[in-house]
Design an enzyme around this catalytic site. Structure first.
Site, PDB file in Angstrom:
ATOM      1  CG  LEU A  17       0.735 -12.618   1.691  1.00 54.01           C
ATOM      2  CD1 LEU A  17       0.447 -13.229   3.048  1.00 54.01           C
ATOM      3  CD2 LEU A  17      -0.405 -13.061   0.624  1.00 54.01           C
ATOM      4  CB  SER A  46       4.351 -11.907   2.592  1.00 57.52           C
ATOM      5  OG  SER A  46       3.678 -10.695   2.919  1.00 57.52           O
ATOM      6  CB  THR A 238      11.706   2.952   2.475  1.00 54.40           C
ATOM      7  OG1 THR A 238      11.339   1.446   2.173  1.00 54.40           O
ATOM      8  CG2 THR A 238      13.485   2.619   2.902  1.00 54.40           C
ATOM      9  CG  HIS A 260       8.905 -15.242  17.168  1.00 56.78           C
ATOM     10  ND1 HIS A 260       9.457 -16.749  17.648  1.00 56.78           N
ATOM     11  CD2 HIS A 260       7.914 -15.685  16.426  1.00 56.78           C
ATOM     12  CE1 HIS A 260       8.588 -17.594  17.136  1.00 56.78           C
ATOM     13  NE2 HIS A 260       7.603 -16.949  16.700  1.00 56.78           N
ATOM     14  NE  ARG A 276       7.595 -21.367  21.004  1.00 54.55           N
ATOM     15  CZ  ARG A 276       7.020 -20.227  21.132  1.00 54.55           C
ATOM     16  NH1 ARG A 276       6.035 -19.989  22.150  1.00 54.55           N
ATOM     17  NH2 ARG A 276       7.060 -19.477  20.291  1.00 54.55           N
ATOM     18  CD  GLU A 397       5.752  -6.537  10.089  1.00 56.53           C
ATOM     19  OE1 GLU A 397       5.647  -7.492   9.632  1.00 56.53           O
ATOM     20  OE2 GLU A 397       6.678  -6.586  11.049  1.00 56.53           O
TER      21      GLU A 397
HETATM   22  C1  LIG Z   1      10.249 -15.191   9.568  1.00 57.09           C
HETATM   23  C2  LIG Z   1       9.161 -14.998   9.779  1.00 57.09           C
HETATM   24  C3  LIG Z   1       7.755 -15.786   9.869  1.00 57.09           C
HETATM   25  C4  LIG Z   1       6.566 -15.191  10.119  1.00 57.09           C
HETATM   26  N1  LIG Z   1       5.313 -16.070  10.147  1.00 57.09           N
HETATM   27  C5  LIG Z   1       4.276 -15.683  10.228  1.00 57.09           C
HETATM   28  C6  LIG Z   1       3.327 -16.514  10.535  1.00 57.09           C
HETATM   29  O1  LIG Z   1       3.237 -17.860  10.426  1.00 57.09           O
HETATM   30  N2  LIG Z   1       2.012 -16.311  10.760  1.00 57.09           N
HETATM   31  C7  LIG Z   1       1.552 -14.857  10.673  1.00 57.09           C
HETATM   32  O2  LIG Z   1       0.414 -14.408  11.058  1.00 57.09           O
HETATM   33  N3  LIG Z   1       2.645 -13.805  10.617  1.00 57.09           N
HETATM   34  C8  LIG Z   1       4.059 -14.251  10.221  1.00 57.09           C
HETATM   35  N4  LIG Z   1       4.646 -13.299  10.073  1.00 57.09           N
HETATM   36  C9  LIG Z   1       4.730 -11.913  10.138  1.00 57.09           C
HETATM   37  C10 LIG Z   1       4.170 -11.585   8.402  1.00 57.09           C
HETATM   38  O3  LIG Z   1       4.765 -12.766   7.884  1.00 57.09           O
HETATM   39  C11 LIG Z   1       4.108 -10.225   8.131  1.00 57.09           C
HETATM   40  O4  LIG Z   1       3.814  -9.476   8.975  1.00 57.09           O
HETATM   41  C12 LIG Z   1       3.418 -10.043   6.876  1.00 57.09           C
HETATM   42  O5  LIG Z   1       3.734 -10.962   5.925  1.00 57.09           O
HETATM   43  C13 LIG Z   1       3.740  -8.735   6.310  1.00 57.09           C
HETATM   44  O6  LIG Z   1       3.025  -8.635   5.006  1.00 57.09           O
HETATM   45  P1  LIG Z   1       3.219  -7.266   4.222  1.00 57.09           P
HETATM   46  O7  LIG Z   1       2.506  -7.295   3.050  1.00 57.09           O
HETATM   47  O8  LIG Z   1       2.578  -5.898   5.225  1.00 57.09           O
HETATM   48  O9  LIG Z   1       4.585  -6.801   4.079  1.00 57.09           O
HETATM   49  P2  LIG Z   1       5.807  -7.570   3.440  1.00 57.09           P
HETATM   50  O10 LIG Z   1       5.670  -9.035   3.041  1.00 57.09           O
HETATM   51  O11 LIG Z   1       7.138  -7.443   4.096  1.00 57.09           O
HETATM   52  O12 LIG Z   1       5.982  -6.704   2.008  1.00 57.09           O
HETATM   53  C14 LIG Z   1       6.472  -5.636   1.905  1.00 57.09           C
HETATM   54  C15 LIG Z   1       6.718  -5.169   0.548  1.00 57.09           C
HETATM   55  O13 LIG Z   1       7.080  -3.598   0.280  1.00 57.09           O
HETATM   56  C16 LIG Z   1       8.110  -3.703  -0.544  1.00 57.09           C
HETATM   57  N5  LIG Z   1       8.850  -2.448  -0.146  1.00 57.09           N
HETATM   58  C17 LIG Z   1       9.214  -2.322   0.948  1.00 57.09           C
HETATM   59  N6  LIG Z   1       9.632  -0.922   0.895  1.00 57.09           N
HETATM   60  C18 LIG Z   1       9.641  -0.514  -0.424  1.00 57.09           C
HETATM   61  C19 LIG Z   1       9.590   0.900  -0.931  1.00 57.09           C
HETATM   62  N7  LIG Z   1      10.296   1.810  -0.355  1.00 57.09           N
HETATM   63  N8  LIG Z   1       9.376   1.052  -2.404  1.00 57.09           N
HETATM   64  C20 LIG Z   1       8.770   0.055  -2.777  1.00 57.09           C
HETATM   65  N9  LIG Z   1       8.331  -1.190  -2.333  1.00 57.09           N
HETATM   66  C21 LIG Z   1       8.902  -1.527  -0.976  1.00 57.09           C
HETATM   67  C22 LIG Z   1       8.754  -4.932  -0.587  1.00 57.09           C
HETATM   68  O14 LIG Z   1       9.585  -5.249  -1.760  1.00 57.09           O
HETATM   69  C23 LIG Z   1       7.781  -5.994  -0.522  1.00 57.09           C
HETATM   70  O15 LIG Z   1       7.165  -6.102  -1.566  1.00 57.09           O
HETATM   71  C24 LIG Z   1       6.265 -13.944  10.067  1.00 57.09           C
HETATM   72  C25 LIG Z   1       7.358 -13.113   9.883  1.00 57.09           C
HETATM   73  C26 LIG Z   1       8.458 -13.477   9.993  1.00 57.09           C
HETATM   74  C27 LIG Z   1       9.696 -12.294   9.854  1.00 57.09           C
END
Ligand SMILES: Cc1cc2nc3c(=O)[nH]c(=O)nc-3n(C[C@H](O)[C@H](O)[C@H](O)COP(=O)(O)OP(=O)(O)OC[C@H]3O[C@@H](n4cnc5c(N)ncnc54)[C@H](O)[C@@H]3O)c2cc1C
Length: 648
Positions: A17, A46, A238, A260, A276, A397
């Protein structure tokens, strides 16, 4: 033999996202954007987010009176005063825009139903009349650590709905996505980032991308906790580790790791806090609701760090339910009824049936706390620009922006990905418009050659070295056992020594498969050292921080110490150094003075300096630590004192 060299205006590493939202902003401003992702973007982590996304819309009866200032208050308290308060303000102000924008992109938000609604609050059945004029507005549910119902949700598949909608926009804008690729090194000259070296996961071949701006959006690094995490297997950190490899970009607050409370035992699959929030509760082996005594005010809806500690302590006291996989507790959502579970918590219903073989409408769910979220990450200023390296940004994140401090509130991460994706994307676009592409092919080819040599040396290695998966599993055991929910100096010392040993083992490990192409073992081997180095920064950071704050709990230093530790840890790992080096910067300009969070312990060591004196040092000290100037002066987006109208 080096691979091809590509150019683009904006390189976004990560298709979750945060990365996608950021790329949309850059592309909408007319820049060429290229997204890299390990997996097709819709499979990014995400997609797994379940329970909701916080934004102070104030749409339902229990959300009445909510506004961004109340959201700011909750976020700073949730962070245990570790957050940058200006960033928390910007975030809370813009979260409602991000949620409504998602509705425009097509997210099917669950909606308010006007008239009589049945809810469960603190274990009691309650009937509430929702105003008829609110019928059809975006609905909101309760979550931990918040004063109001604020989490907007699409059943329990919020991340899935959001990611598909945002990815549709990426497709609509024609943004190029190269999936099954991995950025393995940043290309830089020690002062400016020029792009990244990328490894194709289909062929094993490397190529380089030069860009005016490079954004790391690679998500969390929960997999350094091995099997003890709710994170997907691709969350190996990474992005953070290639930033750490530069030697000049610091990570922020790596010791701040969230656990969690409710993941399925033993698989570690998350069961959302929305359970909850909607009225589910926790039981020990005697069917006793222990959270009522432990936290009379918030009960199961105290912040995650607090609930996880109470759960862990309950199990340590012998009140966990024994199982072949160790003790667990129960989550009870039976009373919510099948209709509720099959609509508002649909994904939980599916997970319980598919992965635990139980029907949560008539069976208790076995749960225990597990690593879940990385509050730490690549330290950036409020524009998302990394400390120490111009042209490098981080978002989501992977970044330490830092609105979460030492504990993230549930629902604040999805919101962060979209809010910061918009804000940082705008800054990235401005940056790209103001610089020319520096096509320094010498630096790029050198970086690519180094990456190729690294892969070749893994393949060439022989002997009786350890298996990389054994090292990975051993790391997980050390991290959960000694850098977990409760930490002590002695255990952290042991953890540092053991991780050091694993780093040595990694240098001598030998692969079983020597194929240079599609070879998951080689792919993982190339990540392993970075994971171990990240783990070392977590363990050493935790050892150095002799206080307890949010999710970082030192049994030997149980009090929050605002006198000595109201700061953010920065850690760099200089090239060729055997261990990382630590420094500390002020958290940011303080508006809400440190106080009681409203849950957890109220005992703490007070700050002796006045807030005024603290604030005087912030700009200079952060600049000395590598903070690059932001587009607006530091502190300009604080709404100073606005919280006074809402704080009891
Ligand atoms: C099971 C679960 C449920 C959750 N529920 C909630 C919720 O209800 N509400 C909330 O606010 N948060 C929630 N979270 C937290 C939240 O989902 C995440 O913090 C957030 O979606 C992270 O988004 P992001 O875009 O930063 O990373 P991510 O969605 O993890 O995307 C990372 C991207 O980087 C790519 N990538 C990684 N390394 C490399 C590389 N070296 N080279 C190229 N590409 C790479 C991956 O392929 C991916 O596309 C939840 C987390 C989990 C684990």
């Amino acid at each position: 033999m080096t691979g091809p060299l590509l150019t683009t205006d904006v390189l976004v590493i990560g298709g979750g996202l945060a990365g996608e939202r950021c790329a949309i902003e850059a592309a909408a401003a007319g820049h060429e954007a290229l997204i890299l992702s390990l997996v097709p973007p819709r499979r990014s982590h995400s997609c797994a987010a379940q329970g909701g996304m916080q934004a102070s819309l104030g749409n339902c009866a229990k959300a009445e009176g909510d506004n961004p200032t109340v959201h700011f208050l909750d976020t700073v308290r949730g962070s245990d005063w570790g957050a940058d308060q200006e960033v928390a303000n910007i975030f809370a102000d813009e979260a409602p825009i991000a949620v409504r924008e998602l509705a425009h992109f097509g997210v099917p938000w669950s909606r308010v139903k006007g008239g009589k609604n049945q809810y469960f609050i603190k274990g009691e059945h309650v009937e509430i009349d929702e105003a008829l004029e609110n019928d059809g507005l975006i609905g909101q549910r309760d979550f931990g650590g918040t004063a109001k119902w604020r989490a907007c949700y699409a059943a329990a598949g919020t991340g899935h709905a959001a990611l598909y909608a945002v990815d549709n926009e990426v497709v609509r804008l024609g943004i190029t996505v190269r999936d099954r690729t991995e950025a393995v090194a940043l290309i830089h000259d020690g002062g400016r980032c020029l792009g990244a070296v990328v490894r194709c996961l289909r062929t094993g071949k490397h190529f380089a991308v030069l860009a005016k701006a490079t954004v790391i959006a690679t998500g969390g690094y929960g997999r350094i906790y091995g099997q003890y995490t709710s994170n997907a297997t691709i969350n190996e950190g990474t992005g953070a580790s290639i930033a750490l490899d530069t030697g000049v970009v610091p990570m922020g607050n790596m010791e701040a790791v969230q656990f969690h409370p409710t993941t399925l035992s033993p698989s570690g699959i998350l069961v959302t806090e929305g359970c909850r929030g909607d009225g589910g509760y926790l039981l020990d082996k005697n069917m006793h609701r222990f959270m009522v005594e432990k936290e009379p005010a918030k009960q199961e809806l105290a912040s995650r760090d607090v609930v996880s500690r109470h759960m862990q302590q309950t199990m340590r006291d012998g009140n966990g339910v024994d199982s072949p996989y160790g003790p667990h507790l129960w989550l009870d959502i039976r009373h919510l009824g099948e209709k509720h579970l099959r609509t508002k918590l649909l994904e939980v219903w599916d997970i319980c049936r598919d992965f635990a073989g139980i029907n949560p409408a008539n069976a208790l769910i076995p749960v225990r706390p597990t690593q879940h979220y990385s509050m730490g990450g690549i330290r950036v200023n409020k524009d998302g620009e990394a400390y120490g390296l111009a042209g490098l940004f981080a978002v989501g994140e992977a970044a330490c922006w830092d609105m979460h401090g030492f504990n993230r509130l549930g629902g604040n991460s999805l919101a962060e990905t979209l809010v910061s994706g918009r804000i940082v994307g705008r800054r990235v676009a401005e940056h790209a418009a103001g610089v020319t592409l520096r096509a320094d092919t010498g630096i790029a080819f050198d970086a690519m050659k180094a990456a190729e040599d690294r892969a070749a040396s893994w393949l060439a290695r022989s002997g009786s070295g350890r298996n990389i998966y054994e090292i990975r599993d051993a790391l997980g055991e050390v991290m959960m056992g000694k850098v977990g929910i409760f930490r002590t100096g002695d255990e952290l010392n042991e953890a540092v020594t053991e991780i050091g040993q694993l780093l040595d083992d990694c240098d001598n490990a030998v692969l079983r498969c020597k194929d240079p192409g599609v070879n998951p073992e080689l792919g993982f081997a190339l990540r392993l050292k970075g994971m171990l180095r990240l783990a070392m920064t977590v363990a050493m950071g935790a050892r150095a921080r002799t206080e307890s704050r949010g999710a970082h709990f030192r049994s030997d230093f149980p009090l929050r110490n605002d006198d000595e530790w109201l700061n953010r840890t920065l850690v760099r790992w200089a090239m060729d150094a055997s261990e990382p080096s630590f420094s500390y910067e002020p958290t940011g300009i303080i508006d809400l003075p440190p106080g009681h969070r409203g849950y957890g312990s109220d005992e703490r060591i007070e700050m002796q300096r006045s807030i005024g004196k603290y604030n005087e040092t912030v700009v200079d000290e952060q600049t000395q630590h590598g903070r690059l100037p932001s587009s607006e002066a530091m502190g300009s987006r604080l709404k100073r004192g606005a919280w006074q109208a809402y704080s009891q």
